[in-house]
Motif scaffolding. Structure first.
Motif, PDB file in Angstrom:
ATOM      1  N   UNK A   1       0.831  -1.215   0.000  1.00  0.00           N
ATOM      2  CA  UNK A   1       0.000   0.000   0.000  1.00  0.00           C
ATOM      3  C   UNK A   1       0.860   1.256   0.000  1.00  0.00           C
ATOM      4  N   UNK A   2       0.247   2.337  -0.497  1.00  0.00           N
ATOM      5  CA  UNK A   2       0.893   3.653  -0.417  1.00  0.00           C
ATOM      6  C   UNK A   2       0.130   4.466   0.626  1.00  0.00           C
ATOM      7  N   UNK A   3       0.864   5.287   1.351  1.00  0.00           N
ATOM      8  CA  UNK A   3       0.229   6.124   2.380  1.00  0.00           C
ATOM      9  C   UNK A   3      -0.153   7.460   1.747  1.00  0.00           C
ATOM     10  N   UNK A   4      -1.436   7.800   1.813  1.00  0.00           N
ATOM     11  CA  UNK A   4      -1.922   9.089   1.315  1.00  0.00           C
ATOM     12  C   UNK A   4      -2.516   9.846   2.496  1.00  0.00           C
ATOM     13  N   UNK A   5      -2.008  11.048   2.754  1.00  0.00           N
ATOM     14  CA  UNK A   5      -2.578  11.838   3.863  1.00  0.00           C
ATOM     15  C   UNK A   5      -3.950  12.338   3.443  1.00  0.00           C
ATOM     16  N   UNK A   6      -4.959  11.989   4.218  1.00  0.00           N
ATOM     17  CA  UNK A   6      -6.334  12.386   3.892  1.00  0.00           C
ATOM     18  C   UNK A   6      -6.611  13.777   4.463  1.00  0.00           C
ATOM     19  N   UNK A   7      -6.251  13.958   5.728  1.00  0.00           N
ATOM     20  CA  UNK A   7      -6.403  15.258   6.387  1.00  0.00           C
ATOM     21  C   UNK A   7      -5.526  15.217   7.628  1.00  0.00           C
ATOM     22  N   UNK A   8      -5.582  16.268   8.436  1.00  0.00           N
ATOM     23  CA  UNK A   8      -4.726  16.343   9.625  1.00  0.00           C
ATOM     24  C   UNK A   8      -4.941  15.107  10.506  1.00  0.00           C
TER      25      UNK A   8
ATOM     26  N   UNK B   1     -21.069  16.415   7.100  1.00  0.00           N
ATOM     27  CA  UNK B   1     -20.299  17.365   6.274  1.00  0.00           C
ATOM     28  C   UNK B   1     -18.992  16.675   5.896  1.00  0.00           C
ATOM     29  N   UNK B   2     -18.882  16.296   4.627  1.00  0.00           N
ATOM     30  CA  UNK B   2     -17.712  15.528   4.192  1.00  0.00           C
ATOM     31  C   UNK B   2     -16.909  16.314   3.158  1.00  0.00           C
ATOM     32  N   UNK B   3     -15.627  16.556   3.475  1.00  0.00           N
ATOM     33  CA  UNK B   3     -14.714  17.162   2.497  1.00  0.00           C
ATOM     34  C   UNK B   3     -13.812  16.094   1.874  1.00  0.00           C
ATOM     35  N   UNK B   4     -13.450  15.098   2.692  1.00  0.00           N
ATOM     36  CA  UNK B   4     -12.473  14.092   2.261  1.00  0.00           C
ATOM     37  C   UNK B   4     -13.023  12.693   2.501  1.00  0.00           C
ATOM     38  N   UNK B   5     -12.776  11.803   1.534  1.00  0.00           N
ATOM     39  CA  UNK B   5     -13.233  10.411   1.658  1.00  0.00           C
ATOM     40  C   UNK B   5     -12.037   9.469   1.501  1.00  0.00           C
ATOM     41  N   UNK B   6     -11.879   8.554   2.470  1.00  0.00           N
ATOM     42  CA  UNK B   6     -10.971   7.422   2.283  1.00  0.00           C
ATOM     43  C   UNK B   6     -11.871   6.255   1.877  1.00  0.00           C
ATOM     44  N   UNK B   7     -11.820   5.848   0.588  1.00  0.00           N
ATOM     45  CA  UNK B   7     -12.738   4.824   0.101  1.00  0.00           C
ATOM     46  C   UNK B   7     -12.235   3.412   0.409  1.00  0.00           C
ATOM     47  N   UNK B   8     -13.085   2.429   0.213  1.00  0.00           N
ATOM     48  CA  UNK B   8     -12.673   1.031   0.400  1.00  0.00           C
ATOM     49  C   UNK B   8     -11.725   0.560  -0.683  1.00  0.00           C
ATOM     50  N   UNK B   9     -11.849   1.164  -1.869  1.00  0.00           N
ATOM     51  CA  UNK B   9     -10.960   0.855  -3.000  1.00  0.00           C
ATOM     52  C   UNK B   9     -10.714   2.136  -3.776  1.00  0.00           C
ATOM     53  N   UNK B  10      -9.489   2.319  -4.272  1.00  0.00           N
ATOM     54  CA  UNK B  10      -9.152   3.523  -5.028  1.00  0.00           C
ATOM     55  C   UNK B  10      -8.559   4.604  -4.141  1.00  0.00           C
ATOM     56  N   UNK B  11      -8.181   5.719  -4.781  1.00  0.00           N
ATOM     57  CA  UNK B  11      -7.448   6.775  -4.074  1.00  0.00           C
ATOM     58  C   UNK B  11      -8.323   7.609  -3.140  1.00  0.00           C
ATOM     59  N   UNK B  12      -7.665   8.229  -2.143  1.00  0.00           N
ATOM     60  CA  UNK B  12      -8.320   9.215  -1.275  1.00  0.00           C
ATOM     61  C   UNK B  12      -8.873  10.322  -2.181  1.00  0.00           C
ATOM     62  N   UNK B  13     -10.096  10.763  -1.895  1.00  0.00           N
ATOM     63  CA  UNK B  13     -10.726  11.742  -2.772  1.00  0.00           C
ATOM     64  C   UNK B  13     -11.657  12.648  -1.975  1.00  0.00           C
ATOM     65  N   UNK B  14     -12.657  13.211  -2.667  1.00  0.00           N
ATOM     66  CA  UNK B  14     -13.585  14.134  -2.001  1.00  0.00           C
ATOM     67  C   UNK B  14     -15.020  13.601  -2.068  1.00  0.00           C
ATOM     68  N   UNK B  15     -15.965  14.417  -1.604  1.00  0.00           N
ATOM     69  CA  UNK B  15     -17.359  13.970  -1.481  1.00  0.00           C
ATOM     70  C   UNK B  15     -18.028  13.690  -2.825  1.00  0.00           C
ATOM     71  N   UNK B  16     -17.421  14.133  -3.943  1.00  0.00           N
ATOM     72  CA  UNK B  16     -17.995  13.820  -5.264  1.00  0.00           C
ATOM     73  C   UNK B  16     -18.088  12.314  -5.497  1.00  0.00           C
ATOM     74  N   UNK B  17     -17.201  11.573  -4.840  1.00  0.00           N
ATOM     75  CA  UNK B  17     -17.199  10.112  -5.045  1.00  0.00           C
ATOM     76  C   UNK B  17     -18.501   9.472  -4.545  1.00  0.00           C
ATOM     77  N   UNK B  18     -19.138  10.109  -3.559  1.00  0.00           N
ATOM     78  CA  UNK B  18     -20.421   9.583  -3.060  1.00  0.00           C
ATOM     79  C   UNK B  18     -21.442   9.640  -4.192  1.00  0.00           C
ATOM     80  N   UNK B  19     -21.476  10.783  -4.883  1.00  0.00           N
ATOM     81  CA  UNK B  19     -22.397  10.956  -6.021  1.00  0.00           C
ATOM     82  C   UNK B  19     -22.086   9.956  -7.134  1.00  0.00           C
TER      83      UNK B  19
END
Length: 314
Positions: free
Chosen positions: A6-13, A235-253
């Motif tokens: 795995x690669x470590x991606x900082x999602x938020x603080x 209120x979601x700005x950042x999403x750590x998904x089950x698969x794929x890269x860390x992203x934003x709330x657009x992924x929910x849509x």
């Protein structure tokens, strides 16, 4: 911090996603959360070996042992690394605990037989493919399945000891997590972890980034309702998904749209009078051909098509 799994991606603080390297065997993403005075890991990947690296990484990033592990649902790619966290306490919904408990000890022969069947089936699908993206994705999948096959003799089932129904809150000195469940959508019981201070959601497999969601044995209608409720309640700005890269709330849509369009497409197929094999030959639903795990669209289609046929014949 990065490794072959795995690669470590900082999602938020204070929050990191451990994002699975395609084809490596880890398969499911995990997350590491520093609450200030304690560390939480969400999901433990698909292999004991990647789970051990996850624990080591969490300890390095936060300078603390992992106090709690949250299992978002019972699927192997999110719980098979549990055995590497035996000094931690495990949290899940009541139903996820019951599902894991009901599976009993790991049956090595049966599990290896099932994976061998999946490998055979993937090789068959591969032999009929010309599309380069599909071939790459199937090859990743084959290497994941072979890695799991080899790991099965060392697998130990670990059952969560702390359970909740709707909401569990853990308050740290720097930030708080809310472990929430709105029922089952992807699996029979799904939990998410929300960090209000950072407006960050660790979503398990309810949300993926440009990855075909796996629908069989879940409930796509409930899944859509759950995602709409998350949009409304959190209120979601950042999403750590089950698969794929860390992203934003657009992924929910994105996932809502995929589920709605798949339901509409399969519904049309069922009433068309044409055979299941005719529809399977049409390939992946238009607009999603470049997503990861495209080989699972067939599985989604077949499962939903047969479910709808049964409904229609009642």
């Amino acid at each position: 911090m990065n490794n072959e799994y795995f690669t470590i991606q900082q999602a938020s603080e204070g929050i990191w996603g451990a994002i699975s390297v395609p084809g490596s065997g880890s398969l499911g993403n995990a997350a590491i959360i520093d609450l200030g005075d304690l560390t939480v890991v969400v999901d433990t990947t698909n292999l004991p070996h990647s789970g051990a690296l996850l624990r080591h990484t969490a300890e390095q990033l936060t300078n603390k042992p992992v106090r709690y592990v949250v299992n978002t649902h019972f699927h192997g790619d999110h719980v098979n690394g549990n055995q590497e966290f035996m000094k931690s306490e495990f949290i899940s919904t009541v139903w996820t605990r019951d599902l894991l408990s009901g599976m009993g000890e790991v049956n090595i022969d049966l599990m290896q037989q099932n994976i061998q069947k999946l490998i055979t089936s993937l090789n068959h699908v591969r032999s009929q493919q010309r599309d380069p993206h599909m071939l790459t994705e199937i090859d990743y999948d084959l290497s994941v399945q072979r890695a799991l096959y080899d790991a099965i003799p060392s697998l130990r089932r670990v059952i969560p000891t702390l359970t909740f129904e709707d909401k569990l809150v853990i308050q740290g000195t720097k930030r708080t997590i809310e472990v929430l469940s709105y029922g089952g959508g992807h699996s029979l019981s799904d939990a998410v972890v929300y960090v209000p201070e950072e407006k960050t959601l660790i979503a398990g497999d309810l949300i993926s980034t440009k990855t075909i969601p796996v629908m069989p044995y879940g409930n796509p209608y409930a899944w859509i309702r759950i995602l709409k409720r998350i949009q409304k309640d959190l209120k979601v700005d950042t999403v750590v998904p089950g698969h794929g890269d860390v992203s934003n709330a657009d992924r929910i849509t994105d996932v809502i749209r995929f589920l709605e369009e798949t339901i509409a497409y399969v519904s049309k197929a069922v009433t068309s009078g044409k055979s299941e094999s005719y529809w399977l030959e049409q390939g992946v639903l238009k607009g999603y051909e470049d997503w990861h795990l495209p080989q699972y669209f067939r599985w989604n289609f077949r499962w939903l098509f047969n479910s709808m046929l049964v409904q229609n014949n009642r």
